[in-house]
Scaffold this motif. Structure first.
Motif, short mmCIF file in Angstrom:
data_model
loop_
_atom_site.label_atom_id
_atom_site.label_comp_id
_atom_site.label_asym_id
_atom_site.label_seq_id
_atom_site.Cartn_x
_atom_site.Cartn_y
_atom_site.Cartn_z
N ASP A 366 0.82 -1.21 0.00
CA ASP A 366 0.00 0.00 0.00
C ASP A 366 0.86 1.26 0.00
O ASP A 366 1.99 1.27 0.50
N ALA A 367 0.27 2.33 -0.54
CA ALA A 367 0.84 3.66 -0.33
C ALA A 367 0.44 4.14 1.06
O ALA A 367 -0.69 3.91 1.50
N ILE A 368 1.38 4.77 1.78
CA ILE A 368 1.12 5.23 3.15
C ILE A 368 1.48 6.71 3.24
O ILE A 368 2.62 7.10 2.95
N ARG A 369 0.53 7.53 3.66
CA ARG A 369 0.79 8.96 3.81
C ARG A 369 1.46 9.23 5.15
O ARG A 369 1.06 8.70 6.18
N LYS A 370 2.50 10.07 5.12
CA LYS A 370 3.19 10.44 6.36
C LYS A 370 3.99 11.72 6.13
O LYS A 370 4.59 11.90 5.08
N LYS A 371 4.00 12.58 7.15
CA LYS A 371 4.84 13.77 7.14
C LYS A 371 6.07 13.54 8.01
O LYS A 371 5.97 12.93 9.08
N GLU A 376 5.88 6.94 13.17
CA GLU A 376 4.55 6.37 13.11
C GLU A 376 4.64 4.85 13.09
O GLU A 376 5.56 4.27 12.49
N GLN A 378 2.26 1.78 12.03
CA GLN A 378 1.05 1.34 11.35
C GLN A 378 0.92 -0.17 11.50
O GLN A 378 1.88 -0.92 11.28
N GLY A 420 9.23 10.32 4.98
CA GLY A 420 8.01 10.87 4.42
C GLY A 420 7.07 9.77 3.96
O GLY A 420 7.15 8.63 4.43
N SER A 421 6.19 10.11 3.04
CA SER A 421 5.19 9.16 2.56
C SER A 421 5.85 7.98 1.85
O SER A 421 6.95 8.09 1.28
N ALA A 423 5.40 5.04 -1.09
CA ALA A 423 4.67 4.63 -2.29
C ALA A 423 4.52 3.12 -2.30
O ALA A 423 5.34 2.39 -1.71
#
Length: 437
Positions: A366-371, A376, A378, A420-421, A423
């Motif tokens: 999966d793509a995972i969004r993160k700043k 984090e 998950q 970061g995020s 892909a």
């Protein structure tokens, strides 16, 4: 200066309002090192799984105690093997006896003789090589096998190959695994010296919490955290002291903290450590002990408290307090990342055993969004892929109160502070649960 303040002063860039995961781990390492269990006892080996060795175990014997066969086959003097033999050359030997495990063969050998031998049987004097029976053609008293099938010394276990007499077999601080139990048993030792179990008291806080068996009511939730913490502590091998559910009453909270400090080495609470909480937990903790309250740069599990609660006069010393967030998944994540390594140190484990679980490299489906700017965790489900790196899929709803996705997961995808995020197809680190929770 208080002990908590001393440790904070030792950490570069310490900021309780924005503390990185690495800084929390460094802080708790220093705190736990001053609270290690020292009392010892000798217990039966069968009761020692998960316990921590109080002394080195020195081998009273060599393991194995004699040269022996690693295979069922035929033992012979490897000097008869030809050098530079043709690919189709064979060796023929005369079989003069049988060596069984536990019954050494003591016959007389002539050049070119062999002894049929079972796995674990003592190698007869003068013989140093075993040819596996599947390589052999047996005709009466003769055994024949391809000369290229083996080299001199093959399939022989040497005396003391595993452990030499007088050599340390296990070191102080080793947490006894099933393999370690087997090693101690191989030395013939029925008892082992261990440190006493770490005593950990825990309780939940909040008027909104229901004990199991109570009727549901609006705005209330059942107390899952006590059972999660019980499981985590039991798996770790601690002596667990369940102090139940404590309502938002300052006197009750203070009494429970004092009782916990009297009975335990460490205390774990869940809930009531955020800034601006309406309940009294944070204030009571400050009154009762030497406390630090943090906003950790992580998700889930941002609010956390740590401190020392003094025991009543006469008992002496302090108990280490870990104030965890109230959300169920945040409790588990902060326990795995911070509390578990600290408790292992307090149990007396050596440094290698106290490290957080090793990270597995896997490919994210999966793509995972993160700043960047926080760590984090998950919940993920890792699956093996033949001929390639494992794959990890995000496991359901990632809300910090959603336990169903924690049950579905078999690891935590760790997205590091500066990362970061992600892909789909990128490599990520995963903290696996096996043997940990």
């Amino acid at each position: 200066m208080s002990r908590i303040a001393e440790i904070a002063a030792e950490l570069a860039g310490y900021d309780p309002k924005a503390l990185g995961v690495d800084a929390v781990q460094a802080f708790l390492t220093r705190l736990a090192q001053s609270a290690v269990v020292t009392q010892t006892e000798r217990i039966a080996l069968r009761d020692a799984l998960g316990r921590v060795l109080a002394e080195d175990i020195v081998s009273p014997v060599s393991v194995p105690p004699h040269d022996n066969s690693a295979m069922d086959g035929f033992a012979f003097d490897g000097a008869v093997l030809p050098t530079g033999a043709a690919s189709d050359a064979s060796v023929s030997l005369r079989v003069v006896g049988t060596a069984l495990a536990g019954a050494a063969w003591r016959g007389t050998l002539a050049p070119g003789d062999a002894v049929k031998i079972m796995t674990g049987a003592v190698m007869p004097a003068g013989l140093d090589t075993v040819v596996p029976q599947e390589f052999c053609f047996v005709e009466g008293e003769q055994v024949r096998f391809p000369a290229k099938a083996l080299r001199r010394g093959d399939n022989r276990r040497l005396a003391g190959e595993d452990l030499q007499q007088g050599q340390p077999a296990l070191l102080r601080g080793e947490r006894l695994s099933p393999a370690a139990l087997g090693m101690v048993a191989s030395l013939g030792l029925p008892m082992v010296p261990v440190l006493r179990r770490l005593r950990v008291a825990y309780f939940s806080t909040g008027d909104e919490i229901l004990s199991l068996g109570e009727l549901p009511r609006e705005g209330a939730v059942y107390d899952s955290n006590r059972y999660t913490v019980f499981g985590l502590l039991t798996r770790l091998g601690c002596e667990v002291i369940d102090l139940g559910l404590v309502r938002d009453d300052p006197a009750a909270l203070a009494d429970t903290l004092r009782r916990a400090a009297t009975e335990a080495d460490a205390i774990i609470t869940s809930g009531g450590v955020s800034v601006g909480e309406a309940d009294h937990t944070r204030a009571v903790m400050q009154q009762q002990g030497d406390m630090a309250f943090w906003r950790v740069a992580m998700r889930p599990g941002r609010p956390m408290a740590v401190g020392l609660i003094p025991r009543p006069r006469g008992a002496g010393g302090t108990a280490v307090l870990f104030g965890l967030p109230g959300n169920p998944v945040a409790v588990m994540v902060t326990f795995l990342a911070f509390v578990r390594p600290a408790l292992l140190r307090m149990m007396g484990c050596h440094e290698r055993a106290c490290a957080p679980p090793p990270l597995l490299r896997a490919r994210s489906v999966d793509a995972i969004r993160k700043k960047p700017g926080r760590t984090e965790y998950q919940r993920g489900r890792v699956e093996a892929v033949p001929g390639a790196l494992p794959e990890v899929r995000i496991a359901g709803n990632q809300g910090s109160g959603v336990l169903s996705s924690m049950v579905e997961a078999n690891g935590l995808v760790v997205l590091h502070h500066a990362q970061g995020s992600v892909a789909a197809g990128d490599l990520v680190d995963v903290m696996m649960f096996e043997g940990v929770i």
